[in-house]
Design a protein around this motif. Sequence first.
Motif, PDB file in Angstrom:
ATOM      1  N   SER A   1       0.859  -1.170   0.000  1.00  0.00           N
ATOM      2  CA  SER A   1       0.000   0.000   0.000  1.00  0.00           C
ATOM      3  C   SER A   1       0.905   1.233   0.000  1.00  0.00           C
ATOM      4  O   SER A   1       1.415   1.649   1.048  1.00  0.00           O
ATOM      5  CB  SER A   1      -0.907  -0.001   1.218  1.00  0.00           C
ATOM      6  N   GLY A   2       1.121   1.797  -1.154  1.00  0.00           N
ATOM      7  CA  GLY A   2       2.049   2.924  -1.257  1.00  0.00           C
ATOM      8  C   GLY A   2       3.470   2.456  -1.015  1.00  0.00           C
ATOM      9  O   GLY A   2       3.971   1.574  -1.691  1.00  0.00           O
ATOM     10  N   ASP A   3       4.122   3.058   0.002  1.00  0.00           N
ATOM     11  CA  ASP A   3       5.490   2.676   0.345  1.00  0.00           C
ATOM     12  C   ASP A   3       5.525   1.626   1.436  1.00  0.00           C
ATOM     13  O   ASP A   3       6.592   1.117   1.780  1.00  0.00           O
ATOM     14  CB  ASP A   3       6.278   3.900   0.831  1.00  0.00           C
ATOM     15  N   TYR A   4       4.378   1.290   2.022  1.00  0.00           N
ATOM     16  CA  TYR A   4       4.321   0.348   3.129  1.00  0.00           C
ATOM     17  C   TYR A   4       4.094  -1.076   2.607  1.00  0.00           C
ATOM     18  O   TYR A   4       3.151  -1.323   1.861  1.00  0.00           O
ATOM     19  CB  TYR A   4       3.186   0.726   4.090  1.00  0.00           C
ATOM     20  N   ILE A   5       4.970  -2.012   2.988  1.00  0.00           N
ATOM     21  CA  ILE A   5       4.877  -3.405   2.562  1.00  0.00           C
ATOM     22  C   ILE A   5       4.619  -4.257   3.787  1.00  0.00           C
ATOM     23  O   ILE A   5       5.358  -4.189   4.773  1.00  0.00           O
ATOM     24  CB  ILE A   5       6.158  -3.873   1.850  1.00  0.00           C
ATOM     25  N   MET A   6       3.529  -5.047   3.767  1.00  0.00           N
ATOM     26  CA  MET A   6       3.166  -5.893   4.898  1.00  0.00           C
ATOM     27  C   MET A   6       3.132  -7.362   4.446  1.00  0.00           C
ATOM     28  O   MET A   6       2.193  -7.785   3.804  1.00  0.00           O
ATOM     29  CB  MET A   6       1.802  -5.487   5.460  1.00  0.00           C
TER      30      MET A   6
END
Length: 62
Positions: free
Chosen positions: A55-60
């Motif tokens: 999600s955007g720059d966030y990787i989970m």
Amino acid sequence: MKNSFLLLLLLCFLTGYNNQKLNHLETVTKYYNARDAANFNTIKTVLSDSITIISGDYIMPY
């Protein structure tokens, strides 16, 4: 030299091709046998799956 390289490449390809996946019935049977024996490491290998949500720059990773 070229023929030996091609022969070695072909041999590596043929020996590494025996990796087959379990079918659904074998997977379910292996899961329930591991669950009955309380073998959680085997359950983890049967249910191994990974999901990555970006999600955007966030990787989970899950």
